[in-house]
Motif scaffolding. Structure first.
Motif, PDB file in Angstrom:
ATOM      1  N   GLN A 174     -24.206 -48.592   2.847  1.00  0.00           N
ATOM      2  CA  GLN A 174     -22.859 -48.512   3.421  1.00  0.00           C
ATOM      3  C   GLN A 174     -22.923 -48.116   4.894  1.00  0.00           C
ATOM      4  OE1 GLN A 174     -19.679 -49.307   2.082  1.00  0.00           O
ATOM      5  NE2 GLN A 174     -19.361 -49.187   4.306  1.00  0.00           N
ATOM      6  N   GLN A 175     -23.802 -47.180   5.224  1.00  0.00           N
ATOM      7  CA  GLN A 175     -23.955 -46.781   6.621  1.00  0.00           C
ATOM      8  C   GLN A 175     -24.442 -47.958   7.468  1.00  0.00           C
ATOM      9  OE1 GLN A 175     -26.605 -43.456   5.751  1.00  0.00           O
ATOM     10  NE2 GLN A 175     -25.092 -42.023   6.595  1.00  0.00           N
ATOM     11  N   LEU A 176     -25.349 -48.776   6.916  1.00  0.00           N
ATOM     12  CA  LEU A 176     -25.823 -49.938   7.662  1.00  0.00           C
ATOM     13  C   LEU A 176     -24.721 -50.978   7.838  1.00  0.00           C
ATOM     14  CD1 LEU A 176     -29.427 -50.377   6.221  1.00  0.00           C
ATOM     15  CD2 LEU A 176     -28.805 -49.690   8.537  1.00  0.00           C
ATOM     16  N   ASP A 177     -23.871 -51.152   6.826  1.00  0.00           N
ATOM     17  CA  ASP A 177     -22.725 -52.050   6.999  1.00  0.00           C
ATOM     18  C   ASP A 177     -21.899 -51.627   8.207  1.00  0.00           C
ATOM     19  OD1 ASP A 177     -23.167 -53.853   4.955  1.00  0.00           O
ATOM     20  OD2 ASP A 177     -21.799 -52.891   3.540  1.00  0.00           O
ATOM     21  N   ASP A 178     -21.615 -50.340   8.290  1.00  0.00           N
ATOM     22  CA  ASP A 178     -20.807 -49.827   9.399  1.00  0.00           C
ATOM     23  C   ASP A 178     -21.554 -49.942  10.728  1.00  0.00           C
ATOM     24  OD1 ASP A 178     -18.875 -49.185   7.508  1.00  0.00           O
ATOM     25  OD2 ASP A 178     -19.497 -47.081   7.367  1.00  0.00           O
ATOM     26  N   TYR A 179     -22.835 -49.677  10.694  1.00  0.00           N
ATOM     27  CA  TYR A 179     -23.654 -49.677  11.915  1.00  0.00           C
ATOM     28  C   TYR A 179     -23.716 -51.075  12.532  1.00  0.00           C
ATOM     29  CZ  TYR A 179     -27.835 -48.923  14.812  1.00  0.00           C
ATOM     30  OH  TYR A 179     -28.730 -48.847  15.852  1.00  0.00           O
ATOM     31  N   PHE A 180     -23.982 -52.071  11.711  1.00  0.00           N
ATOM     32  CA  PHE A 180     -24.117 -53.427  12.231  1.00  0.00           C
ATOM     33  C   PHE A 180     -22.773 -54.031  12.626  1.00  0.00           C
ATOM     34  CE2 PHE A 180     -28.123 -53.497   9.593  1.00  0.00           C
ATOM     35  CZ  PHE A 180     -28.976 -53.463  10.689  1.00  0.00           C
ATOM     36  N   ASP A 335     -17.122 -57.511  -0.681  1.00  0.00           N
ATOM     37  CA  ASP A 335     -16.887 -56.127  -0.261  1.00  0.00           C
ATOM     38  C   ASP A 335     -15.774 -56.022   0.774  1.00  0.00           C
ATOM     39  OD1 ASP A 335     -18.947 -55.101  -1.901  1.00  0.00           O
ATOM     40  OD2 ASP A 335     -20.444 -55.695  -0.425  1.00  0.00           O
ATOM     41  N   LYS A 336     -15.080 -57.149   0.999  1.00  0.00           N
ATOM     42  CA  LYS A 336     -13.935 -57.199   1.917  1.00  0.00           C
ATOM     43  C   LYS A 336     -14.300 -56.814   3.353  1.00  0.00           C
ATOM     44  CE  LYS A 336     -10.643 -56.273  -1.832  1.00  0.00           C
ATOM     45  NZ  LYS A 336     -10.427 -57.711  -2.037  1.00  0.00           N
ATOM     46  N   ARG A 337     -15.524 -57.100   3.751  1.00  0.00           N
ATOM     47  CA  ARG A 337     -15.911 -56.861   5.147  1.00  0.00           C
ATOM     48  C   ARG A 337     -15.271 -57.903   6.051  1.00  0.00           C
ATOM     49  NH1 ARG A 337     -21.704 -57.541   5.899  1.00  0.00           N
ATOM     50  NH2 ARG A 337     -21.471 -59.064   4.228  1.00  0.00           N
ATOM     51  N   LYS A 338     -14.989 -57.503   7.266  1.00  0.00           N
ATOM     52  CA  LYS A 338     -14.444 -58.412   8.262  1.00  0.00           C
ATOM     53  C   LYS A 338     -15.545 -58.853   9.228  1.00  0.00           C
ATOM     54  CE  LYS A 338      -9.682 -56.689   8.234  1.00  0.00           C
ATOM     55  NZ  LYS A 338      -9.004 -57.979   7.989  1.00  0.00           N
ATOM     56  N   LEU A 339     -15.300 -59.969   9.885  1.00  0.00           N
ATOM     57  CA  LEU A 339     -16.211 -60.472  10.910  1.00  0.00           C
ATOM     58  C   LEU A 339     -15.865 -59.798  12.232  1.00  0.00           C
ATOM     59  CD1 LEU A 339     -18.463 -62.570  11.678  1.00  0.00           C
ATOM     60  CD2 LEU A 339     -16.582 -64.060  12.408  1.00  0.00           C
ATOM     61  N   THR A 340     -16.708 -58.894  12.675  1.00  0.00           N
ATOM     62  CA  THR A 340     -16.519 -58.233  13.965  1.00  0.00           C
ATOM     63  C   THR A 340     -17.262 -59.007  15.051  1.00  0.00           C
ATOM     64  OG1 THR A 340     -18.477 -56.838  13.735  1.00  0.00           O
ATOM     65  CG2 THR A 340     -16.405 -56.011  12.793  1.00  0.00           C
ATOM     66  N   GLY A 376     -14.059 -66.110   8.608  1.00  0.00           N
ATOM     67  CA  GLY A 376     -15.333 -65.737   9.222  1.00  0.00           C
ATOM     68  C   GLY A 376     -16.502 -65.663   8.274  1.00  0.00           C
ATOM     69  N   THR A 377     -16.386 -66.241   7.074  1.00  0.00           N
ATOM     70  CA  THR A 377     -17.402 -66.058   6.040  1.00  0.00           C
ATOM     71  C   THR A 377     -18.765 -66.605   6.449  1.00  0.00           C
ATOM     72  OG1 THR A 377     -15.695 -66.166   4.332  1.00  0.00           O
ATOM     73  CG2 THR A 377     -17.981 -66.507   3.621  1.00  0.00           C
ATOM     74  N   VAL A 378     -18.821 -67.807   6.990  1.00  0.00           N
ATOM     75  CA  VAL A 378     -20.112 -68.422   7.312  1.00  0.00           C
ATOM     76  C   VAL A 378     -20.805 -67.652   8.437  1.00  0.00           C
ATOM     77  CG1 VAL A 378     -21.244 -70.497   8.186  1.00  0.00           C
ATOM     78  CG2 VAL A 378     -19.423 -70.693   6.491  1.00  0.00           C
ATOM     79  N   LEU A 379     -20.074 -67.303   9.486  1.00  0.00           N
ATOM     80  CA  LEU A 379     -20.689 -66.531  10.568  1.00  0.00           C
ATOM     81  C   LEU A 379     -21.133 -65.160  10.078  1.00  0.00           C
ATOM     82  CD1 LEU A 379     -18.440 -67.328  13.673  1.00  0.00           C
ATOM     83  CD2 LEU A 379     -20.751 -68.141  13.202  1.00  0.00           C
ATOM     84  N   LEU A 380     -20.387 -64.567   9.167  1.00  0.00           N
ATOM     85  CA  LEU A 380     -20.792 -63.280   8.590  1.00  0.00           C
ATOM     86  C   LEU A 380     -22.106 -63.427   7.831  1.00  0.00           C
ATOM     87  CD1 LEU A 380     -20.114 -60.288   7.965  1.00  0.00           C
ATOM     88  CD2 LEU A 380     -18.924 -61.118   5.906  1.00  0.00           C
ATOM     89  N   ALA A 381     -22.243 -64.493   7.064  1.00  0.00           N
ATOM     90  CA  ALA A 381     -23.483 -64.718   6.316  1.00  0.00           C
ATOM     91  C   ALA A 381     -24.666 -64.895   7.256  1.00  0.00           C
ATOM     92  CB  ALA A 381     -23.333 -65.936   5.409  1.00  0.00           C
TER      93      ALA A 381
END
Length: 536
Positions: A174-180, A335-340, A376-381
């Protein structure tokens, strides 16, 4: 695909991490880190027999775990049915203290069916990073090396601090998700403080979880592990195939053991001579060149999401990335992450490692830039791939290991003021990639271990011919590094093979001229004419 160290604040994935001198932190407080182990006191021949005469317990390979970029299945056999075997080799943690602690190095091999004079020996692979798992990567690309298996045992390994060789983990998933996902291009004092606080948190996490290991993760130590591997495998000489950072590792090995080098091939060659600023600027230029080539290709089609003019396409891309700073895109991520912006930037960079990735970049941009329900799914992948995130949300050790090895190697450290003074220069070289790469120079500022040296010593007087393959359109290890490696190796060592094409690494790119020339060298010892050129 393997990757070189890309100098970004969140992803250090690029050639050689080097920096300008300095000991202050980004905030000006003093740093008192430990020193990296020298690893140069004992030669392999002088190690205790418990190391040099150990017998490896080869057995069927399990499925790779999450630290290696795990899958749900054991590696598939080679096309001829040859199975993979796995084992662990015991090595000194510190070659300057061989009676002290030890480390287990995970290995994999596929044996050749050749016998007698037809069998050359073992061919040891390193696929770059630093931080890539050889135990996972070699079987994944095994079919590409099936011809070489006709005379070699194919062998690779997880270098110390990587994957199943006590891989470094600095933060939890989870910390790495936030970090990246966090902003990688701070614009003001508050954002710079937030940015440097994140770097501190990452580096402190590495120290908390792997502090005793960190001084021993130098490239020099890994080169010594390879020489011990050569001895344990029963080979008089080390036959070697290094890609990207693996060429730096191969150069360090050739410097330490020039008369133990067998047939050695360096593909996507690292420049071993520059400092960090030079390396980062060169890489920004390399990715800009790759982006320009992509834009030339994309804008000639009828459905390019960036338009029909390359210059306008670059402006549209930059504007799109800038909008993501304040307006991240929705994705279909479970996990409902957004593309930043940072994740999208990494996705674009990942796509430029190979021309075969360009269609995914086009698809990702088309999905994300449409006015009707942008996705943003493909760019996120693609960004996840760069960051070592597995489909189940876990992370491999790729980026933590990469930082640990890079910072153990490099003795130089930057400050915030150093970066701010260079931002205009980086942005001039590449408006898209320059700023993030400039801020990436702070990756080792808070590292708890002093680095070993400014840049690697690869002088290899007395070594046999080493084949160096450089690609003119390589974004991560720009082509100029091939000539510089050749010069650094010394007279009559390096032989250049030039691939006039795109992508990071040529052997797996599908060009028959490159493949045939490389195979003739590795299998039959046929050294090509220096400067031979293969066209796309």
């Amino acid at each position: 695909m393997t990757r070189a160290r890309l100098l970004t604040p969140t992803v250090l994935a690029a050639t050689t991490l080097l920096t300008v001198p300095g000991c202050a932190t980004a905030e000006g407080d003093p740093v008192r880190p430990r020193s990296a182990a020298r690893q140069d006191a004992v030669d392999t021949d002088d190690l205790p027999e418990r190391f040099t005469r150990q017998r490896l317990d080869w057995s069927a390979c399990p499925a790779p775990d999450s630290s290696q970029g795990g899958t749900d299945a054991s590696p598939s056999p080679l096309p001829d049915g040859e199975d993979w075997e796995c084992a662990k080799m015991t090595a000194p943690l510190d070659y300057g203290d061989p009676d002290g602690d030890t480390i287990e190095i995970a290995m994999i091999r596929a044996r050749t069916r050749a016998e007698g004079d037809e069998r050359i020996g073992s061919l040891i692979f390193n696929f770059g990073g630093p931080g890539g798992s050889g135990v996972t990567t070699l079987p994944a690309f095994g079919a590409d090396y099936a011809d070489l298996n006709s005379r070699y045992d194919l062998v690779s390994f997880d270098p110390r601090g990587v994957g199943d060789s006590e891989g470094v983990r600095c933060l939890d998933d989870q910390q790495l998700d936030d970090y990246f996902a966090a902003d990688a291009n701070p614009r003001n004092a508050d954002e710079r403080r937030e940015f440097t606080d994140r770097l501190r948190e990452f580096d402190h996490g590495c120290d908390d979880r792997a502090g005793d290991l960190l001084p021993h993760l130098t490239t020099t130590a890994t080169a010594r592990d390879m020489d011990l591997m050569r001895e344990v495998l029963g080979d008089d000489r080390l036959h070697y195939f290094g890609i990207s950072y693996g060429t730096e590792l191969g150069g360090v090995y050739a410097h330490l053991f020039p008369r133990r080098v067998g047939r050695a091939l360096f593909d996507a060659v690292v420049d071993p001579t520059g400092n960090t600023e030079q390396g980062a600027l060169g890489q920004a230029e390399g990715f800009q060149l790759a982006l320009d080539n992509y834009l030339d290709n994309c804008t000639q089609s009828d459905d390019c999401p960036l338009g029909t003019d390359p210059d306008e396409g670059e402006r549209r891309l930059k504007d799109f990335l800038d909008r993501l700073r304040d307006e991240p895109l929705d994705t279909r991520d479970p996990d409902k992450r957004k593309l930043t912006q940072s994740l999208a930037w990494n996705g674009v960079a990942q796509s430029l490692y190979s021309q075969s990735f360009w269609p995914y970049l086009t698809q990702g941009l088309d999905d994300a830039m449409t006015e009707d329900a942008p996705d943003g799914t493909v760019l996120l992948a693609l960004g996840d791939s760069m960051n070592g995130r597995n489909p189940d949300g876990s992370y491999s050790t790729l980026q933590s290991s990469l930082t640990a090895i890079s910072c153990a190697d490099s003795s130089e450290r930057y400050t915030v003021d150093d970066v701010r003074a260079r931002l205009d220069q980086f942005e001039e070289v590449s408006p898209v990639f320059g700023p993030q790469m400039a801020w990436g120079l702070l990756n080792c500022t808070y590292w708890p271990v002093d680095g070993q040296r400014e840049h690697p010593d690869v002088r290899a007087e007395g070594a046999p011919k080493i084949l160096l393959i450089g690609t003119t359109g390589d974004p991560a290890t720009p082509f100029e590094g091939t000539e510089r490696m050749k010069d650094a190796l010394g007279d009559d060592v390096g032989v250049e093979l030039v691939y006039e094409g795109e992508g990071h690494g040529a052997y797996n790119g599908g060009n028959e001229c490159v493949r045939d020339t490389a195979n003739a060298y590795l299998l039959d010892g046929d050294v090509p004419e220096d400067g031979k050129r293969c066209e796309d």
